[in-house]
Write an enzyme that holds these catalytic residues in place. Sequence first.
Site: not given
Ligand code: 5GP
Length: 129
Positions: A29-30, A88, A93, A95
């Site tokens: 995760d970035i 987001e 995915h 985590h």
């Molecule tokens: P969620 O959709 O579960 O709320 O969070 C999405 C996750 O994807 C976040 O923890 C965010 O940091 C990660 N994320 C979003 N865009 C990117 C990206 O371009 N590269 C990486 N490696 N992680 C990402």
Amino acid sequence: MASIFTKIINGEIPCYKIAETEDFFAFLDINPNAKGHTLCVPKQEVNKIMDLDEKTYMELMAFSRRIGQALEKTIDCNRVGIAVIGLEVPHVHVHLIPINEMRDMTFSHKVSLTEQEFVELAAAIRENL
Ligand code: 5GP
């Protein structure tokens, strides 16, 4: 339009890759909650985890377990926590978050890593797969 994770899987956006199979992909995760925070993604682009077919769901969990075991070998942590959010990025995915305390599972708690730290961490995790 392809999701950001599909673009990562296709190599259009760079990532710190951990593992890839025919159907799944894992990368750091970035914006990690904790060092080693990894995302496990099915290549099939589905928005919500509960909409995955049962076979893909089970295989995603098995893939995530394999990555989680490598994280526990690599990172000094109490255990690896699992979360599924997806608010987001609407592409399923899992985590995987190496945790020592409850706040490591809190998505408002972030750690920052340098490019070099990301590179070395990904290599160390891959060695423990
Ligand atoms: P969620 O959709 O579960 O709320 O969070 C999405 C996750 O994807 C976040 O923890 C965010 O940091 C990660 N994320 C979003 N865009 C990117 C990206 O371009 N590269 C990486 N490696 N992680 C990402």
